[in-house]
Design a protein around this motif. Structure first.
Motif, mmCIF file in Angstrom:
data_model
loop_
_atom_site.group_PDB
_atom_site.id
_atom_site.type_symbol
_atom_site.label_atom_id
_atom_site.label_comp_id
_atom_site.label_asym_id
_atom_site.label_seq_id
_atom_site.Cartn_x
_atom_site.Cartn_y
_atom_site.Cartn_z
ATOM 1 N N GLN A 553 16.751 76.892 18.469
ATOM 2 C CA GLN A 553 17.384 77.419 19.633
ATOM 3 C C GLN A 553 17.581 76.171 20.586
ATOM 4 O OE1 GLN A 553 15.358 81.208 20.196
ATOM 5 N NE2 GLN A 553 16.618 82.037 18.684
ATOM 6 N N ALA A 554 16.517 75.778 20.985
ATOM 7 C CA ALA A 554 16.522 74.779 21.983
ATOM 8 C C ALA A 554 17.332 73.673 21.732
ATOM 9 C CB ALA A 554 15.164 74.364 22.453
ATOM 10 N N LEU A 555 17.192 72.936 20.442
ATOM 11 C CA LEU A 555 18.000 71.986 19.956
ATOM 12 C C LEU A 555 19.541 72.192 20.091
ATOM 13 C CD1 LEU A 555 17.633 69.056 18.807
ATOM 14 C CD2 LEU A 555 17.547 70.129 16.345
ATOM 15 N N ARG A 556 19.816 73.635 19.523
ATOM 16 C CA ARG A 556 21.366 73.737 19.570
ATOM 17 C C ARG A 556 21.864 73.875 21.042
ATOM 18 N NH1 ARG A 556 21.089 78.632 16.403
ATOM 19 N NH2 ARG A 556 21.129 79.938 18.353
ATOM 20 N N GLU A 557 20.962 74.237 21.796
ATOM 21 C CA GLU A 557 21.633 74.354 23.452
ATOM 22 C C GLU A 557 21.690 73.148 23.723
ATOM 23 O OE1 GLU A 557 19.627 76.082 27.409
ATOM 24 O OE2 GLU A 557 19.412 77.169 25.493
ATOM 25 N N ASP A 558 20.810 72.129 23.292
ATOM 26 C CA ASP A 558 20.779 70.865 23.923
ATOM 27 C C ASP A 558 22.057 69.942 23.207
ATOM 28 O OD1 ASP A 558 19.460 68.500 25.323
ATOM 29 O OD2 ASP A 558 19.873 67.429 23.434
ATOM 30 N N PHE A 585 24.966 73.838 10.768
ATOM 31 C CA PHE A 585 23.566 73.770 10.230
ATOM 32 C C PHE A 585 22.435 74.321 11.337
ATOM 33 C CE2 PHE A 585 24.682 70.315 7.182
ATOM 34 C CZ PHE A 585 24.616 70.985 6.138
ATOM 35 N N LEU A 586 22.948 74.196 12.798
ATOM 36 C CA LEU A 586 21.936 74.389 13.795
ATOM 37 C C LEU A 586 21.919 76.036 13.843
ATOM 38 C CD1 LEU A 586 22.927 71.545 16.398
ATOM 39 C CD2 LEU A 586 20.828 72.332 15.610
ATOM 40 N N GLU A 587 22.869 76.698 13.261
ATOM 41 C CA GLU A 587 23.086 78.152 13.297
ATOM 42 C C GLU A 587 22.359 78.588 12.132
ATOM 43 O OE1 GLU A 587 26.770 79.705 13.945
ATOM 44 O OE2 GLU A 587 27.248 78.580 15.860
#
Lengths: 659, 251
Positions: A553-558, A585-587
């Motif tokens: 989740q943090a990576l996606r936000e970034d 992929f991030l989801e």
């Protein structure tokens, strides 16, 4: 939502026959007025597009590669299973059915798998008729070999390039229909939205990757044949372009996702060599017919493998699983390799590898056979090795060459070093017996669906399933839907739902291009892959999965703050294509971890460390989890879990054993 | 591993088919175990970080089988090694300090899409003109009902290994596609299943090949020498023989 698998009534061996005899048909004149979109041109997509066009439907086919012949099915090496029993070794439809259900650790549907075993024999016939040059014996009959998890020889092959030959067969059938005008082919096109109108799939938004232009395409039904999502791990045996985008857009449009965490980690891949590594290369499972897997008995043994004497080698698969030996299924072989490496017995520079050694069979099996054929009495070891080497070369030459090219080591002289790598995803879009997702008119075929392989796929079964779905299943089952669509006139792509979908896609592309951050798409992909591999890979536990979810989740936000996508939207821009895929992929990664977290048991490729037997084998919980997990997206980061219970009426479920 | 090498790259940059291209020079730190394409990944990451446009190139499986990668390296399609594709070429085939020139396939029938990426759809159209057996799904007889000698099966397989990358066209001074077409014609004319359409197939495929603007064959053999799958030059002889036979029979 209630999941209805639509498995036909009747005895297991009659289900498909009676379905085919009673399913509504579409008459030839009506077929000409019905449009079908096929996304992806691998084994499932090319075979479906060709066959549906032969039947008279109007087909549009899409692939992101520059030609349909390049879909990643092309890279499948070892072979394709079929219950022909040409070897007279006791094979049958039932046995293939049984092996597949057991191999999948009792997490797949009996009805689907039996149908797969039934049509397996037709596939071989069809491919031979197309001119697919399978390996043959001197007498002119087809040759077979063994794959993991079976005790018969039912695998048909073309050297180590079976996928290539099967795909070129399907591709030629597809191109024939392109020539006739029944298929419109859109290469270098990527599907980026499913369009639904009044709850039914009615088309797609595709992006022309060469020009960047968005296009609207209408159809009465949409087939997603877009393969698996192993690239969520960044490093896998998948092609660089393999992605989840089409399936994920379908999920976002309402299709539920089945068993997302069921991932196949293939035991025999060339180990990682450096931080720049972009992909991993498989060494076919067929090599385990003739290669023996071992590690030194002594921890941290640095000697050259050829200097380690026989009695100091641990042939751990033969030791732990005497009945199947080196031919245990993939999940078991992978875990066993990890176990030995974790225990300090790994080899090679990284110590994360085991040996796959051909010397024994080169000498004792093939060398002796050849010496006997040639009438050589009392051959020396050297002569046996030379004679055996030629046979091995004939069987696996291209794989040995590939290994040498990548590692700079000669596998005819030194054992191969191998380690498990992500290879295939058993999970995928949930489909019913007719291969329809939970969105009416939207189908998923081949690796893109979740259906036949349960929690672990047996070797040489992916090619079988892809072609079964495309050549022999969808041509019948789609009739049940399209027979009710004959009155639906083509819907204009000016319809508001098409406009809305295109606007959504356009907004997303514009967004990627305007973030203008500092980090490349690739760097996010690599970081996601590492999280997935470490916490949702070969071994998983509750703590790690929970951490992974918040890290993703943090990576996606970034990503949405700091990603840098160069170039513009109206040109050939591979970085932009990649941005869309990595965003999906991030989801997906989060959903996979969520799925793995909720499945409090170990089964097949899903190994939760908390749930294992004393001997370290997967410990299933059939009371709680003899079911499919099907996830429905309810909003951002918000899924509802549905269960489809699995019933075993023909196979007695038991602790899976290969000992 | 670990020992770094400096490579001077001269890379062809071209926005699209309508604009002129030019060479640009870059320096990359590579490692000997890296593949040639991984070196391009490293270059592209650096270009992106510097706010420059990355080099577009085609690639997919990176296992030497999909046929998508396509770079002319120091004047040779797929680079200096025999029988490997660009993706299977490793940096250990070069030396520290080398200058390496990288260009796209060059042929009128393969227009440049961007930088090192070209359009090879002409190959698909040749296949769709006749590179198949016309057998609809469901028509097949039992696979063992027609015996095929191992020798014939092996010949067919040897030609069927073609990955359709186009290196043969790129290597040929005439940009001829005879090796590509010959491989498919050889495969299908060797097999019993290919007999009914044997003559019509070869004529249709050759006509389409000509219509796409591929050049004629002058038997130089560069195509076979550069083919990453080692398709032999003899398939061109087979193609000629098959074509003349069909023509003599009035096809």
């Amino acid at each position: 939502m209630k999941l209805d698998s639509k498995i036909p009534q009747g005895s297991i061996s009659d289900k498909w026959t009676s379905y085919k005899s009673s399913v509504p048909l579409v008459n030839p004149a009506n077929k000409r007025n019905l449009n079908i979109i096929v996304v992806g041109t691998g084994l499932a997509g090319a075979s479906a597009a060709a066959t549906l066009a032969e039947m008279g439907y109007q087909v549009s086919a899409f692939c992101f590669q520059d030609s349909p012949r390049r879909a990643h099915s092309i890279a499948a090496q070892g072979g394709i299973n079929a219950a022909k029993n040409y070897q007279n070794d006791g094979d049958s439809v039932y046995r293939l059915f049984y092996d597949t259900i057991k191999g999948g650790d009792y997490r797949s549907r009996e009805g689907n798998v039996h149908r797969l075993a039934e049509v397996s024999t037709n596939i071989i016939d069809q491919c031979v008729a197309q001119g697919v040059p399978f390996a043959r014996e001197y007498g002119g009959t087809l040759s077979n070999r063994s794959f993991g998890g079976t005790q018969v020889q039912r695998t048909f092959y073309a050297a180590g390039q079976t996928g290539q030959q099967l795909l070129l067969g399907a591709y030629s059938a597809l191109e024939r229909q392109v020539g006739i005008g029944n298929v419109k082919m859109f290469a270098r096109h990527e599907m980026i939205e499913v369009v639904t109108i009044e709850g039914k799939a009615r088309g797609i938004i595709a992006r022309n990757l060469e020009t960047g232009q968005l296009e609207r395409h209408f159809a009465h039904a949409v087939l997603l044949c877009t393969g698996g999502y192993g690239n969520v791990f960044y490093l896998s045996t998948n092609a660089m372009g393999s992605n989840v985008t089409a399936a994920w857009k379908a999920h976002r449009a309402g299709a539920v996702f089945g068993n997302p965490c069921f991932t196949q980690i293939h035991p025999t891949c060339i180990p990682v060599s450096g931080h720049y590594q972009s992909k991993l290369t498989l060494m076919s499972e067929s090599l385990r017919n003739d290669g023996r897997i071992w590690v030194p008995k002594k921890q941290g043994d640095d000697r050259h493998p050829n200097d380690i004497p026989e009695e100091e080698r641990d042939y751990y698969l033969e030791r732990r699983y005497p009945a199947f030996g080196n031919l245990v299924p993939r999940d078991i072989a992978s875990r066993a390799a990890k176990e030995r490496c974790d225990a300090g017995h790994g080899v090679g520079p990284s110590k994360m590898a085991v040996y796959l050694d051909f010397k024994y069979n080169m000498m004792n099996k093939y060398g002796k056979e050849e010496a006997s054929k040639k009438g050589i009495k009392n051959p020396s070891d050297q002569i046996l090795l030379e004679l055996g080497r030629d046979v091995i070369k004939g069987k696996y030459g291209n794989l040995f060459d590939m290994y040498k090219q990548i590692t700079d080591e000669n596998p005819y002289e030194v054992p191969m070093r191998i380690y498990p790598a992500v290879h295939y995803t058993m999970g995928g879009l949930w489909v019913d017996y007719e291969l329809m997702t939970t969105v009416p008119g939207l189908y998923a075929l081949g690796e893109a669906n979740f259906s036949e392989h349960g929690a672990n796929r047996l070797g040489a079964s992916a090619l079988m399933q892809g072609l079964a779905d495309g050549y022999f299943v969808i041509p019948y089952t789609i009739g049940n839907y399209l027979s009710k669509e004959i009155h639906t006139k083509p819907i204009s792509t000016d319809h508001e739902e098409f406009v809305k979908a295109e606007n959504k896609a356009q907004a997303r592309i514009n967004h990627f291009l305007t973030i203008n951050g500092k980090r490349s798409v690739e760097s996010y992909h690599r970081e996601l892959g590492l999280i997935m591999w470490n916490k949702c890979g070969m071994a998983r536990n509750e703590k790690g999965l929970k951490e992974a979810i918040s890290e993703i989740q943090a990576l996606r936000e970034d990503f949405y703050k700091n990603v840098k996508v160069p170039g513009s939207a109206d040109e050939f821009n591979p970085e932009l294509d990649k941005a869309g895929r990595v965003a999906d992929f991030l989801e997906l990664g989060e959903l996979m971890c969520l799925d793995a977290l909720h499945r409090n048991e170990s089964c097949g490729g899903h190994f939760r460390e908390e749930f294992q037997t004393e001997e370290g084998e997967a410990l299933r919980d059939d009371e709680q989890y003899k079911c499919v997990f099907a996830w429905e997206l309810k909003g951002e980061n918000n899924w509802e879990l549905h269960r489809e219970e699995l019933n075993y009426e023909n196979i007695k479920i038991q602790q899976r054993s290969y000992k | 591993m670990g020992n770094s090498m400096k490579i001077n790259l001269q890379v062809w940059r071209q926005k699209n088919a309508k604009t002129e291209g030019r060479f640009e020079t870059y320096q990359v730190n590579a490692s000997p175990d890296m593949s040639f394409l991984e070196m391009f990944d490293v270059l592209n990451e650096e270009l992106i970080e510097d706010g420059k446009e990355p080099v577009a190139f085609d690639h997919d499986c990176r296992e030497g089988i999909c046929g998508m990668c396509s770079m002319v390296i120091n004047g040779r399609p797929h680079g200096p090694k025999q029988a490997v594709t660009t993706c299977q070429l490793h940096m250990r085939s070069f030396n520290d300090g080398d200058t390496v020139v990288v260009e796209p396939w060059r042929a009128n029938a393969f227009p440049v899409v961007k930088d090192l990426s070209v359009n090879r759809s002409a190959f698909d159209r040749i296949i769709s003109s006749g590179g198949f057996v016309s057998v609809n799904t469901g028509n097949a007889v039992d696979a063992n009902s027609i015996l095929i000698s191992k020798e014939v099966a092996d010949t067919a397989f040897e030609s069927a290994m073609c990955i359709g990358c186009g290196a043969c066209v790129s290597a040929c001074k005439n940009a001829s596609a005879m090796l590509f077409v010959g491989a498919k014609v050889t495969q299908l004319s060797a097999l019993p299943q290919g007999q009914p359409e044997r003559e019509s197939r070869v004529v249709a495929m050759v006509n389409q090949m000509d219509a796409e603007g591929f050049g004629a064959c002058t038997n130089t053999g560069a195509c076979a020498a550069e083919c990453p799958k080692e398709i032999p030059l003899s398939v061109i002889a087979t193609l000629n023989r098959e074509y003349y036979k069909a023509k003599l029979n009035g096809k």
